[in-house]
Design an enzyme around this catalytic site. Sequence first.
Site, PDB file in Angstrom:
ATOM      1  CG  HIS A 174      -3.673  -0.204  -6.356  1.00 11.71           C
ATOM      2  ND1 HIS A 174      -4.088   0.242  -5.099  1.00 11.71           N
ATOM      3  CD2 HIS A 174      -3.714  -1.521  -6.137  1.00 11.71           C
ATOM      4  CE1 HIS A 174      -3.901  -0.834  -3.937  1.00 11.71           C
ATOM      5  NE2 HIS A 174      -3.591  -1.847  -4.833  1.00 11.71           N
TER       6      HIS A 174
ATOM      7  NE  ARG B  66      -4.366  -1.550   0.275  1.00 15.30           N
ATOM      8  CZ  ARG B  66      -4.539  -2.639  -0.527  1.00 15.30           C
ATOM      9  NH1 ARG B  66      -3.514  -3.039  -1.419  1.00 15.30           N
ATOM     10  NH2 ARG B  66      -5.575  -3.088  -0.450  1.00 15.30           N
TER      11      ARG B  66
ATOM     12  CD  GLU C 259      -3.638   3.563  -4.701  1.00 12.69           C
ATOM     13  OE1 GLU C 259      -4.641   3.015  -5.088  1.00 12.69           O
ATOM     14  OE2 GLU C 259      -2.460   2.761  -4.830  1.00 12.69           O
TER      15      GLU C 259
END
Length: 348
Positions: A290, A242, A271
């Site tokens: 991601h 993360r 994000e």
Amino acid sequence: MVYQVVVTRGYAEPDGSTVFGDIGLSRLTGAGLAWRVLDEEVEELRADQLEGADAVLVLGHERVSARSIPASGRLRHVARFGAGFDAVDTGACARRGVLVTNAPDAVRRPVADSVVALLYALSHHLVVKDRLVRQGRWAERAAWRGSGLTGATVGIVGLGGIGQETARRVRAQGLRVLGYNRGDRGREAADIGIETRPLDEVLAESDYVVVIVASNPGTRHFIGERELSLMRPTARLINVSRGVVVDEEALTARLSDGRLAGAGLDVFTEEPLRTDSPLTTLDNVVLAPHSLCWTDRYTEAVSASVMASLIAVSRGEQPHETVNTPFPPGTWPDTRPGHDNEDERDRA
């Protein structure tokens, strides 16, 4: 009463199509369960959205907090589509008798493959070389010689399932693997051929450092300025855990002034990553949104695991992958609609 599954809206359309492709919602229908996609995309699920639902399938990074659980007590299951569950308050769910499941086994190979992809992209300056061809800048290719992997050392920070699978792939390439884990993984590491070391030694001795630790309050900026300062100027960092696990500001500064050779990042503190982020201007960084592990095989594996969990819980059976323990051993409840399990919830 039909068992009701709510699907979060972020990555899904009302007809059940998703950014991952077909996630197998028809399996739920075939098993006699009903499902619907929420009308609204939210950052944190609300209790009114989950009212009347027996389970919620969280496709994205929507937060599930104590406020998300309806007072009716009907909600029994939060299923995460993937391995990460940092956005779910598992303790609050346990206290309310709500089971949380994920699909760690299904994501291990796809994420490990993503690490290997970033490893090779960084060692060969793949992104820059692609740009040279597209822009007709062949004359500059000599300035971008790659770094051979022969004799390289890869340090893996986090030796859970994904870390171990990554080590197997890296070892298969003939590379030396160092590893660090906060808990004892010595036996598993030895079986794979990982040399376990203290974190500082892993950082100092590795040509490539791969970060694969769970995100929780104890791992925020786990790799910070001090840890980055231990890495060689010729080393590269890969983060597939993360974004908050790595101090992004400190990392950007070191990449910008040459104190670190490069980075491969599939996750970010915020994000989507802002388009004006300094990271987007650096040639020594490989960026992915991601989603590097999102392949057809990823969807097949995760879907199979998640649907199996949803169906199992709907039948009052214990699923294979559980994150929290809302029920004491030997008191697994009958979660089928119409069965009162208030006593089980009170004892949790």
